[in-house]
Enzyme design. Sequence first.
Site, PDB file in Angstrom:
ATOM      1  N   CYS A 249      36.464  39.080 -12.087  1.00  0.00           N
ATOM      2  CA  CYS A 249      36.637  39.782 -10.810  1.00  0.00           C
ATOM      3  C   CYS A 249      38.121  39.908 -10.484  1.00  0.00           C
ATOM      4  O   CYS A 249      38.585  40.951 -10.017  1.00  0.00           O
ATOM      5  CB  CYS A 249      35.907  39.053  -9.696  1.00  0.00           C
ATOM      6  SG  CYS A 249      36.461  37.357  -9.478  1.00  0.00           S
TER       7      CYS A 249
ATOM      8  N   CYS B 203      30.214  30.352  -8.728  1.00  0.00           N
ATOM      9  CA  CYS B 203      31.285  30.927  -9.552  1.00  0.00           C
ATOM     10  C   CYS B 203      31.587  30.061 -10.778  1.00  0.00           C
ATOM     11  O   CYS B 203      31.724  28.854 -10.668  1.00  0.00           O
ATOM     12  CB  CYS B 203      32.534  31.055  -8.684  1.00  0.00           C
ATOM     13  SG  CYS B 203      33.964  31.669  -9.566  1.00  0.00           S
TER      14      CYS B 203
ATOM     15  N   CYS C 194      35.401  32.698 -14.347  1.00  0.00           N
ATOM     16  CA  CYS C 194      35.723  33.464 -15.548  1.00  0.00           C
ATOM     17  C   CYS C 194      36.866  34.438 -15.311  1.00  0.00           C
ATOM     18  O   CYS C 194      37.442  34.981 -16.254  1.00  0.00           O
ATOM     19  CB  CYS C 194      34.490  34.235 -16.028  1.00  0.00           C
ATOM     20  SG  CYS C 194      33.987  35.534 -14.879  1.00  0.00           S
TER      21      CYS C 194
ATOM     22  N   CYS D 217      12.969  71.113 -24.807  1.00  0.00           N
ATOM     23  CA  CYS D 217      13.518  70.683 -26.093  1.00  0.00           C
ATOM     24  C   CYS D 217      14.915  71.297 -26.287  1.00  0.00           C
ATOM     25  O   CYS D 217      15.060  72.520 -26.337  1.00  0.00           O
ATOM     26  CB  CYS D 217      12.576  71.185 -27.171  1.00  0.00           C
ATOM     27  SG  CYS D 217      12.479  70.132 -28.573  1.00  0.00           S
TER      28      CYS D 217
ATOM     29  N   ASN E 207       6.448  73.219 -22.404  1.00  0.00           N
ATOM     30  CA  ASN E 207       7.677  72.521 -22.803  1.00  0.00           C
ATOM     31  C   ASN E 207       8.852  73.495 -22.764  1.00  0.00           C
ATOM     32  O   ASN E 207       9.068  74.250 -23.706  1.00  0.00           O
ATOM     33  CB  ASN E 207       7.473  71.916 -24.203  1.00  0.00           C
ATOM     34  CG  ASN E 207       8.705  71.191 -24.710  1.00  0.00           C
ATOM     35  OD1 ASN E 207       9.781  71.322 -24.153  1.00  0.00           O
ATOM     36  ND2 ASN E 207       8.548  70.434 -25.790  1.00  0.00           N
TER      37      ASN E 207
ATOM     38  N   THR F 245      14.712  65.700 -22.880  1.00  0.00           N
ATOM     39  CA  THR F 245      15.887  64.975 -23.380  1.00  0.00           C
ATOM     40  C   THR F 245      17.208  65.695 -23.066  1.00  0.00           C
ATOM     41  O   THR F 245      17.230  66.892 -22.807  1.00  0.00           O
ATOM     42  CB  THR F 245      15.769  64.769 -24.901  1.00  0.00           C
ATOM     43  OG1 THR F 245      15.533  66.043 -25.496  1.00  0.00           O
ATOM     44  CG2 THR F 245      14.640  63.827 -25.237  1.00  0.00           C
TER      45      THR F 245
ATOM     46  N   CYS G  60      34.320  44.286  -8.230  1.00  0.00           N
ATOM     47  CA  CYS G  60      34.195  42.874  -8.614  1.00  0.00           C
ATOM     48  C   CYS G  60      32.716  42.462  -8.679  1.00  0.00           C
ATOM     49  O   CYS G  60      32.291  41.754  -9.587  1.00  0.00           O
ATOM     50  CB  CYS G  60      34.962  41.978  -7.647  1.00  0.00           C
ATOM     51  SG  CYS G  60      34.489  42.227  -5.930  1.00  0.00           S
TER      52      CYS G  60
HETATM   53  C1  FMN Z   1      11.659  61.420 -30.854  1.00  0.00           C
HETATM   54  C2  FMN Z   1      11.285  62.196 -29.654  1.00  0.00           C
HETATM   55  C3  FMN Z   1      10.490  63.321 -29.765  1.00  0.00           C
HETATM   56  C4  FMN Z   1      10.150  64.049 -28.627  1.00  0.00           C
HETATM   57  N1  FMN Z   1       9.324  65.131 -28.748  1.00  0.00           N
HETATM   58  C5  FMN Z   1       8.965  65.834 -27.643  1.00  0.00           C
HETATM   59  C6  FMN Z   1       8.065  66.917 -27.715  1.00  0.00           C
HETATM   60  O1  FMN Z   1       7.555  67.250 -28.793  1.00  0.00           O
HETATM   61  N2  FMN Z   1       7.755  67.572 -26.584  1.00  0.00           N
HETATM   62  C7  FMN Z   1       8.272  67.228 -25.366  1.00  0.00           C
HETATM   63  O2  FMN Z   1       7.955  67.861 -24.344  1.00  0.00           O
HETATM   64  N3  FMN Z   1       9.129  66.183 -25.263  1.00  0.00           N
HETATM   65  C8  FMN Z   1       9.469  65.488 -26.361  1.00  0.00           C
HETATM   66  N4  FMN Z   1      10.298  64.399 -26.239  1.00  0.00           N
HETATM   67  C9  FMN Z   1      10.825  64.049 -24.906  1.00  0.00           C
HETATM   68  C10 FMN Z   1       9.954  63.004 -24.208  1.00  0.00           C
HETATM   69  O3  FMN Z   1       8.668  63.491 -23.953  1.00  0.00           O
HETATM   70  C11 FMN Z   1      10.591  62.575 -22.872  1.00  0.00           C
HETATM   71  O4  FMN Z   1      10.743  63.719 -22.052  1.00  0.00           O
HETATM   72  C12 FMN Z   1      11.960  61.934 -23.042  1.00  0.00           C
HETATM   73  O5  FMN Z   1      12.003  61.177 -24.211  1.00  0.00           O
HETATM   74  C13 FMN Z   1      12.338  61.069 -21.848  1.00  0.00           C
HETATM   75  O6  FMN Z   1      11.499  59.957 -21.712  1.00  0.00           O
HETATM   76  P1  FMN Z   1      11.885  58.462 -22.256  1.00  0.00           P
HETATM   77  O7  FMN Z   1      13.239  58.133 -21.731  1.00  0.00           O
HETATM   78  O8  FMN Z   1      10.771  57.584 -21.769  1.00  0.00           O
HETATM   79  O9  FMN Z   1      11.909  58.575 -23.750  1.00  0.00           O
HETATM   80  C14 FMN Z   1      10.638  63.654 -27.365  1.00  0.00           C
HETATM   81  C15 FMN Z   1      11.432  62.522 -27.261  1.00  0.00           C
HETATM   82  C16 FMN Z   1      11.765  61.782 -28.371  1.00  0.00           C
HETATM   83  C17 FMN Z   1      12.619  60.566 -28.217  1.00  0.00           C
HETATM   84  S1  SF4 Z   2      33.550  37.280 -11.860  1.00  0.00           S
HETATM   85 FE1  SF4 Z   2      34.737  36.126 -10.376  1.00  0.00          FE
HETATM   86  S2  SF4 Z   2      33.231  35.408  -8.883  1.00  0.00           S
HETATM   87 FE2  SF4 Z   2      32.109  36.036 -10.707  1.00  0.00          FE
HETATM   88  S3  SF4 Z   2      31.892  34.166 -11.884  1.00  0.00           S
HETATM   89 FE3  SF4 Z   2      33.722  35.206 -12.660  1.00  0.00          FE
HETATM   90  S4  SF4 Z   2      35.375  34.306 -11.457  1.00  0.00           S
HETATM   91 FE4  SF4 Z   2      33.504  33.781 -10.388  1.00  0.00          FE
HETATM   92  S1  SF4 Z   3      35.393  44.960  -3.496  1.00  0.00           S
HETATM   93 FE1  SF4 Z   3      37.041  45.988  -4.638  1.00  0.00          FE
HETATM   94  S2  SF4 Z   3      38.841  45.695  -3.347  1.00  0.00           S
HETATM   95 FE2  SF4 Z   3      37.332  44.192  -2.641  1.00  0.00          FE
HETATM   96  S3  SF4 Z   3      37.737  42.349  -3.804  1.00  0.00           S
HETATM   97 FE3  SF4 Z   3      36.214  43.475  -4.955  1.00  0.00          FE
HETATM   98  S4  SF4 Z   3      37.391  44.705  -6.442  1.00  0.00           S
HETATM   99 FE4  SF4 Z   3      38.823  44.011  -4.845  1.00  0.00          FE
END
Ligand code: FMN
Ligand code: SF4
Ligand code: SF4
Length: 461
Positions: free
Chosen positions: A351, A345, A348, A135, A132, A201, A408
Amino acid sequence: MADLSINFAGIRSPNPFWLASAPPTNSAAQVHRAFEAGWGGAVWKTIGAPVLNVSNRYGAWHYGGQRMLAINNVELISDRPLEVNLKEIRDVKRHWPDRALIVSAMVESKPEAWRDIVMRIEDTGADGIELNYGCPHGMSERGMGSAVGQVPSYCQMITSWVTEVARIPVIVKLTPNVASVVPPARAALAAGAHGLSLINTINSIIGVDLDTLELVPNIGGKGGHGGYAGPAVKPIALHHLSSLGVDEEVRRRGVPISGMGGITTWRDAAEFLLLGATSLQVCTAVMHYGFRIIEDLVDGLSAWMDAKGFKTIADVVGRSLPRISDFNDFDLSFRAVARINPDKCIKCNLCYVACHDSAHQCIDLVDAQGQVVTPYRYDPRSNGKYQALSDRPQPVVREEDCVGCRLCHNVCPVEGCIEMVEVPSGRAPVTWRELTEQRREVTEDWAAMERYRREVGIEIH
Ligand SMILES: Cc1cc2nc3c(=O)[nH]c(=O)nc-3n(C[C@H](O)[C@H](O)[C@H](O)COP(=O)(O)O)c2cc1C
Ligand code: SF4
Ligand code: SF4
């Protein structure tokens, strides 16, 4: 039916889904239940140096209607006694010989400390060890975790201490808190790592309570940076994963990569496989929904692989990597425009507002008589009961003025209502790299750029 089994640097598991090292792998009781539910493997909650944890250690980012779009934590490695963890790991492995059981470790940056923990982990019968280096809080302040992962020479030195003595595969878990994960990955591979995993993380602060002015979460009146994970980090994880997948040095070594960061559904899993992951680790989604999500992950991935004709996981791994490119090699002559489907559409106007205020003012509001109207030319109370929806003007894109920015399309709340349609630009394909090589002055001087635009017919709106 597709074969989901994998062989990761010699570590076998019946499917690619492993629990990441985190709270769901904190004890034997949990890992037994996870394996009963169908998880292919587990990376044990990091063991090693002595620690003490604090309360209120998980913060969360809720957005719109979605709870826990991301989690933020200041949890350290396992605070359970080392001997208890080692005994439980031995017990789990004995009961589940067909599952992958990897033990995450982190100790002080001393060779004897690393050698000692490696020996003790091997004695449990575990299939592999994950170092690891990720962290970003608590442990890093003590010179461990991301303090190692951010410095390639430290990664290489510590990994070599481990690979010199280890008889089981060694996986190095990388931190995303760097400009590029490639240098630390190369360093770990140079020291003999058998696999890589990412991402740990991301450093973050969740927020501030506007009533108390305290940080969230509040730990006895204080707060600070913690590790960010969950669905919100997936795009960052995919970027780091693919940067390893396209790096020549990493590819030459041919080691497998375990991908994680935001995996919640089988779709996420498939994307990680396509960008080069061989195994998939999950933490936050399990903390949110429990071990049972494994059923959807396995069923969904399996059905998608069948539909696509992929027979094994190896058929999928890295399949989309050849499409990874960068701005230098994009075709500057590629042209797409937005097209609105009036049948879908709901009028709304999101866009219209987006294009008008933030893009290129090329969506018109057209009334029932075919006249272009301003938003203020019709009754603004025309929502709901005052006026039928059909009386509201219809947004229509002036395609000749549309630059195809896609804003859009991104804001439209109706799936499939605004499509980006490829149209001929009438220009020969050319990339920025080619332009720099063939017409360098165009890339360095605005007057030359203007002449070039006139010459090839590029009009700026
Ligand atoms: C609460 C928490 C505790 C963690 N503890 C560890 C740890 O002890 N060792 C480790 O390598 N990673 C640890 N991680 C990181 C996770 O293993 C993982 O890399 C990270 O959360 C990304 O994956 P996820 O998006 O699925 O959560 C922890 C993550 C969380 C949220
Ligand atoms: S964002 Fe524009 S195209 Fe999409 S539902 Fe709303 S009005 Fe219609
Ligand atoms: S793609 Fe970009 S430039 Fe073209 S209509 Fe949508 S918001 Fe406007």
